[in-house]
Write a protein that holds these residues in place. Sequence first.
Motif, PDB file in Angstrom:
ATOM      1  N   GLN A 187     -14.538  -1.977   4.154  1.00  0.00           N
ATOM      2  CA  GLN A 187     -13.216  -1.401   3.960  1.00  0.00           C
ATOM      3  C   GLN A 187     -12.999  -1.025   2.506  1.00  0.00           C
ATOM      4  O   GLN A 187     -13.605  -1.585   1.595  1.00  0.00           O
ATOM      5  CB  GLN A 187     -12.134  -2.380   4.418  1.00  0.00           C
ATOM      6  N   HIS A 188     -12.144  -0.025   2.323  1.00  0.00           N
ATOM      7  CA  HIS A 188     -11.772   0.406   0.980  1.00  0.00           C
ATOM      8  C   HIS A 188     -10.434   1.135   1.075  1.00  0.00           C
ATOM      9  O   HIS A 188      -9.957   1.435   2.171  1.00  0.00           O
ATOM     10  CB  HIS A 188     -12.842   1.326   0.379  1.00  0.00           C
ATOM     11  N   GLN A 189      -9.847   1.413  -0.078  1.00  0.00           N
ATOM     12  CA  GLN A 189      -8.565   2.101  -0.097  1.00  0.00           C
ATOM     13  C   GLN A 189      -8.745   3.542  -0.577  1.00  0.00           C
ATOM     14  O   GLN A 189      -9.655   3.855  -1.342  1.00  0.00           O
ATOM     15  CB  GLN A 189      -7.571   1.366  -1.011  1.00  0.00           C
ATOM     16  N   GLU A 244       0.834  -1.204   0.000  1.00  0.00           N
ATOM     17  CA  GLU A 244       0.000   0.000   0.000  1.00  0.00           C
ATOM     18  C   GLU A 244       0.871   1.257   0.000  1.00  0.00           C
ATOM     19  O   GLU A 244       0.559   2.243  -0.689  1.00  0.00           O
ATOM     20  CB  GLU A 244      -0.930   0.020   1.219  1.00  0.00           C
ATOM     21  N   LYS A 296     -10.687   0.726   7.277  1.00  0.00           N
ATOM     22  CA  LYS A 296     -11.674  -0.269   7.685  1.00  0.00           C
ATOM     23  C   LYS A 296     -12.608   0.335   8.725  1.00  0.00           C
ATOM     24  O   LYS A 296     -12.161   0.908   9.716  1.00  0.00           O
ATOM     25  CB  LYS A 296     -10.994  -1.505   8.266  1.00  0.00           C
ATOM     26  N   GLU A 326      -5.471   1.464   3.431  1.00  0.00           N
ATOM     27  CA  GLU A 326      -6.767   0.791   3.561  1.00  0.00           C
ATOM     28  C   GLU A 326      -7.499   1.322   4.793  1.00  0.00           C
ATOM     29  O   GLU A 326      -6.933   1.367   5.881  1.00  0.00           O
ATOM     30  CB  GLU A 326      -6.572  -0.711   3.681  1.00  0.00           C
ATOM     31  N   ARG A 363      -1.249   4.451  -1.088  1.00  0.00           N
ATOM     32  CA  ARG A 363      -2.636   4.269  -0.714  1.00  0.00           C
ATOM     33  C   ARG A 363      -2.694   3.612   0.668  1.00  0.00           C
ATOM     34  O   ARG A 363      -1.747   2.935   1.084  1.00  0.00           O
ATOM     35  CB  ARG A 363      -3.387   3.394  -1.740  1.00  0.00           C
TER      36      ARG A 363
END
Length: 421
Positions: free
Chosen positions: A404-406, A388, A397, A395, A393
């Motif tokens: 969750q997403h980035q 990441e 949560k 993550e 980027r």
Amino acid sequence: MSAEFAAPRGVPDYFPPASADFRRVRDTLTDAARRAGYGHIELPIFEETALFARGVGESTDVVSKEMYTFADRGDRSVTLRPEGTAGVMRAVIQHGLDRGQLPVKLCYAGPFFRYEKPQTGRYRQLQQVGVEAIGVDDPALDAEVIAVADEGYRRLGLSGFRLELTSLGDAASRGPYREALQQFLFGLDLDEATRRRAEINPLRVLDDKRPEVKAATADAPLLIDYLSDDARAHFDLVLTHLKRLGVPYELNPRLVRGLDYYTKTTFEFVHDGLGAQSGIGGGGRYDGLMQQIGGKQDLSGIGFGLGVDRTMLAMEAEGVAHADIARCQVFGVPLGSDAKAELVGVAGQLRAAGIGVDLAYGDRGLKGAMKAADRSGARLALVLGDRELAERRVEIKDLTNGEQHQVSLDAIVDEVRKLLG
């Protein structure tokens, strides 16, 4: 040689999760006062002993038995403050606050000290919130002070308490009553110390907590039956204003506060869920205190002291929900030293934006770090590993629903703000 230390007897520690409830009680009670126009005053922890001896009263248990008094390095007698009113009045006199707009309305919070037998709800270091309104003798102001305390308790979710109040009269009331009370007390079989107290300040005998004394004085004359016309009219107006404010009350003509300076309106908030130590706060009006401690004027005042420790016990007795113990809103989970260095900077950006952030310190793996995130009470976790980091980027949560997403590291502050609302 190693030694184990403990807090002094009768002095409680407050730490998570109980400290969250402590702050909630203190802040809610002081906020109720600030909404009514009371400004904050920070008082010294100790004062000259004479201030309390003269202001609180030589014959009271507080002065004669309970004060923490010692000589400082200059051989001056000083005392850890046992209550707040005398200190506030001293500050008003010293700094000329009484020469400005009246009433002077002040609010304070902090520890107070009394040497007595420690038990549940009665500590040697007790925490209180107090207010004082000095300079105007107005029944509407008495009602306001009482209503501020009532509002604070209700905002905390308490409902099982009651307000007891009476009038301790004015100077014109006290003379005839003192004579009648002393005549009654001198007809009893009192021990020598109690008889001396009856001679100096007979009202103090009515405040004696010993069962045998309470039984002997059960039929003592009541001060409320000796009120002067002015004192009676004052008290009737207080009751009228309380009704307009929607504050329920019970008349208790046998109510006696433990300090000498109280006159006219006197009150106590009681919670039966606390057993014998049922008082959670109280106060009253005090006429003459300013001159007693050296003021050039003789301005009346009204105030209260509300016990933070006792209020917490009342909330526990009622099962009031505990305060939110979350340490932070966001918890950073770095996987590797480079990721940790990056998240340290991200944490700084988020804190600068007013967002509470904690990190998984040490060399924890993902599983251990996520357990720490759950225990922190955070809403969001930021997970950053080498991959990441290479892609710039992170993550995100949501620890409440698992989603969750980035998101780009450059947009992290805006994204976290949006998610937290």
